[in-house]
Design an enzyme around this catalytic site. Structure first.
Site, PDB file in Angstrom:
ATOM      1  N   ARG A  36       0.663  -1.275  -0.068  1.00  0.00           N
ATOM      2  CA  ARG A  36       0.128  -0.074  -0.072  1.00  0.00           C
ATOM      3  C   ARG A  36       0.908   1.441   0.045  1.00  0.00           C
ATOM      4  O   ARG A  36       0.528   2.298  -0.379  1.00  0.00           O
ATOM      5  CB  ARG A  36      -0.818   0.066   1.430  1.00  0.00           C
ATOM      6  CG  ARG A  36      -0.404  -0.154   2.476  1.00  0.00           C
ATOM      7  CD  ARG A  36      -1.434   0.089   3.910  1.00  0.00           C
ATOM      8  NE  ARG A  36      -0.647  -0.290   4.978  1.00  0.00           N
ATOM      9  CZ  ARG A  36      -1.416   0.072   6.053  1.00  0.00           C
ATOM     10  NH1 ARG A  36      -2.890  -0.025   6.118  1.00  0.00           N
ATOM     11  NH2 ARG A  36      -0.729  -0.104   7.259  1.00  0.00           N
ATOM     12  N   ARG A  40       7.953   2.063   0.025  1.00  0.00           N
ATOM     13  CA  ARG A  40       8.581   1.114   0.549  1.00  0.00           C
ATOM     14  C   ARG A  40       8.446  -0.247  -0.084  1.00  0.00           C
ATOM     15  O   ARG A  40       9.367  -0.951  -0.317  1.00  0.00           O
ATOM     16  CB  ARG A  40       7.770   0.619   1.874  1.00  0.00           C
ATOM     17  CG  ARG A  40       7.719   1.681   3.151  1.00  0.00           C
ATOM     18  CD  ARG A  40       6.663   1.327   4.082  1.00  0.00           C
ATOM     19  NE  ARG A  40       6.791   2.271   5.313  1.00  0.00           N
ATOM     20  CZ  ARG A  40       5.903   2.642   6.308  1.00  0.00           C
ATOM     21  NH1 ARG A  40       5.024   1.674   6.277  1.00  0.00           N
ATOM     22  NH2 ARG A  40       6.216   3.413   7.163  1.00  0.00           N
ATOM     23  N   ASP A  61      -3.618  -1.485  -2.133  1.00  0.00           N
ATOM     24  CA  ASP A  61      -4.058  -1.263  -0.754  1.00  0.00           C
ATOM     25  C   ASP A  61      -5.325  -2.153  -0.775  1.00  0.00           C
ATOM     26  O   ASP A  61      -6.314  -1.678  -1.419  1.00  0.00           O
ATOM     27  CB  ASP A  61      -4.116   0.031  -0.425  1.00  0.00           C
ATOM     28  CG  ASP A  61      -4.716   0.115   0.963  1.00  0.00           C
ATOM     29  OD1 ASP A  61      -5.348  -0.627   1.593  1.00  0.00           O
ATOM     30  OD2 ASP A  61      -4.782   1.414   1.349  1.00  0.00           O
ATOM     31  N   ASN A  88      -1.693 -12.261   1.434  1.00  0.00           N
ATOM     32  CA  ASN A  88      -0.622 -12.132   2.520  1.00  0.00           C
ATOM     33  C   ASN A  88      -1.040 -11.022   3.380  1.00  0.00           C
ATOM     34  O   ASN A  88      -0.947 -11.236   4.869  1.00  0.00           O
ATOM     35  CB  ASN A  88       0.685 -12.317   2.095  1.00  0.00           C
ATOM     36  CG  ASN A  88       1.767 -12.090   3.567  1.00  0.00           C
ATOM     37  OD1 ASN A  88       1.737 -12.946   4.253  1.00  0.00           O
ATOM     38  ND2 ASN A  88       2.286 -10.827   3.154  1.00  0.00           N
ATOM     39  N   SER A 138      -2.850 -18.853   9.978  1.00  0.00           N
ATOM     40  CA  SER A 138      -1.997 -18.777  11.286  1.00  0.00           C
ATOM     41  C   SER A 138      -2.264 -20.219  11.810  1.00  0.00           C
ATOM     42  O   SER A 138      -3.365 -20.670  11.962  1.00  0.00           O
ATOM     43  CB  SER A 138      -2.226 -17.694  12.140  1.00  0.00           C
ATOM     44  OG  SER A 138      -1.771 -17.877  13.518  1.00  0.00           O
ATOM     45  N   TYR A 190      -7.293 -11.348  16.485  1.00  0.00           N
ATOM     46  CA  TYR A 190      -6.383 -12.105  15.452  1.00  0.00           C
ATOM     47  C   TYR A 190      -6.947 -13.609  14.965  1.00  0.00           C
ATOM     48  O   TYR A 190      -7.021 -13.922  13.887  1.00  0.00           O
ATOM     49  CB  TYR A 190      -5.225 -11.978  15.573  1.00  0.00           C
ATOM     50  CG  TYR A 190      -4.131 -12.430  14.565  1.00  0.00           C
ATOM     51  CD1 TYR A 190      -3.586 -11.876  13.633  1.00  0.00           C
ATOM     52  CD2 TYR A 190      -3.447 -13.793  14.814  1.00  0.00           C
ATOM     53  CE1 TYR A 190      -2.760 -12.099  12.717  1.00  0.00           C
ATOM     54  CE2 TYR A 190      -2.766 -14.352  13.865  1.00  0.00           C
ATOM     55  CZ  TYR A 190      -2.202 -13.444  12.784  1.00  0.00           C
ATOM     56  OH  TYR A 190      -1.399 -13.964  11.849  1.00  0.00           O
ATOM     57  N   LYS A 194      -8.323 -14.935  11.595  1.00  0.00           N
ATOM     58  CA  LYS A 194      -7.792 -16.162  10.679  1.00  0.00           C
ATOM     59  C   LYS A 194      -8.489 -17.435  10.704  1.00  0.00           C
ATOM     60  O   LYS A 194      -8.576 -18.048   9.724  1.00  0.00           O
ATOM     61  CB  LYS A 194      -6.260 -16.425  11.516  1.00  0.00           C
ATOM     62  CG  LYS A 194      -5.424 -15.197  11.015  1.00  0.00           C
ATOM     63  CD  LYS A 194      -4.981 -14.750   9.793  1.00  0.00           C
ATOM     64  CE  LYS A 194      -3.927 -13.912   9.599  1.00  0.00           C
ATOM     65  NZ  LYS A 194      -3.771 -13.622   8.054  1.00  0.00           N
TER      66      LYS A 194
END
Length: 283
Positions: A36, A40, A61, A88, A138, A190, A194
């Site tokens: 996004r 970087r 993004d 990801n 995860s 989280y 996931k």
């Protein structure tokens, strides 16, 4: 013949960066590093070019529909399709975060589940026959992380629809807003996000089966990244391996599965996670 294309979302650093590096070494086609933040992302591309690798870059993004549509149109015009899509991009609040639970729930579910879903809805029409999709989850995405048996039964229902799953994810946010999430959903936004990713993966495989598209979810292992405060024992290249296995090496019979960091298929519905792996302490 059209050039093959592999795309990795959220890949300017961490596991995503490792996946791009691995794809550049082995994938016979164009590999797209996306981020996004354009600066970087381009810095990450330069690092790989210094290693004599040649990724392509495009700003993306996943939380913004317009950004996804611009990217879709670009890929459509340039290549006409997608062969590998690795979802990801994700966020995680640390255990010691002082953010209110409702803020954590809203932001985490929005990025990790709802934005992944919109990414798929916008990009899936470009998937070529035989394409591979990997949704990064995860070990906390294992169904055993949800305390309520009623919710677990709904989440593993073989006839669950995307709409019903999204409604369940919204119910979690609503329960958190009322301070009533712990008993049924557990303490980790989280983990809920996931779990949602794996449940979505199973639905997507049913939807795309007739196009010979393989959709799998993966637990990359406990990797030293910004998300884990660099505490994990695995390098980003080691964490990238199970996603690369699914993208490049897994037999076609692996579809709609939850794949562990050692490339083995794990029973997502089991009462416990595999015992030999410690719980990821992100949350």
């Amino acid at each position: 013949m059209a050039s093959k294309v592999a795309i990795v979302t959220g890949s300017n650093k961490g596991i995503g960066f490792g996946i791009v590096r691995g794809l550049c070494k082995r994938f016979q086609g164009n590999v797209y590093l996306t981020s996004r933040n354009e600066q970087r992302g381009k810095t990450a591309v330069r690092k790989l070019k210094e290693e004599s690798l040649h990724p392509n870059y495009h700003k993306l993004d996943v939380t913004k529909k317009e950004s996804l549509e611009v990217f879709r149109d670009y890929i459509q015009k340039q290549y006409g399709g997608i062969d590998v899509l690795i979802n990801n991009a994700a966020i995680a609040f640390r255990k010691d975060s002082t953010m209110p639970a409702i803020v954590q729930a809203e932001r985490t579910l929005f990025v990790n589940y709802f934005s992944l879903l919109s990414t798929c809805e916008i990009l899936f029409p470009l998937l070529r026959k035989g394409a591979r999709v990997i949704n990064v989850s995860s070990n906390l995405g294992h169904l055993s992380q949800i305390p309520s048996s009623t919710l677990r039964n709904k989440l593993k229902d073989k006839n669950l629809t995307v709409e019903e799953l999204s409604d369940l994810m919204t119910q979690y946010v609503d329960a958190t807003r009322q301070g009533a999430q712990l008993l049924k959903w557990g303490k980790s936004s989280y983990a809920v996000s996931k779990v949602g990713v794996v449940a979505l993966t199973r639905i997507q495989q049913r939807m795309l089966h007739d196009r010979d598209i393989k959709v799998n979810a993966v637990h990359p292992g406990y990797v030293a990244t910004d998300m884990t405060a660099h505490a994990g024992p695995l390098t980003i290249d080691e964490g990238a391996q199970p996603a690369l296995y699914l993208a490049l090496d897994a037999p076609d019979s692996v579809r709609g599965e939850y794949v562990w960091s050692d490339n083995t298929v794990v029973d997502w519905e089991a009462s416990e996670m595999p015992k030999h792996v410690k719980q990821n302490p992100v949350e």
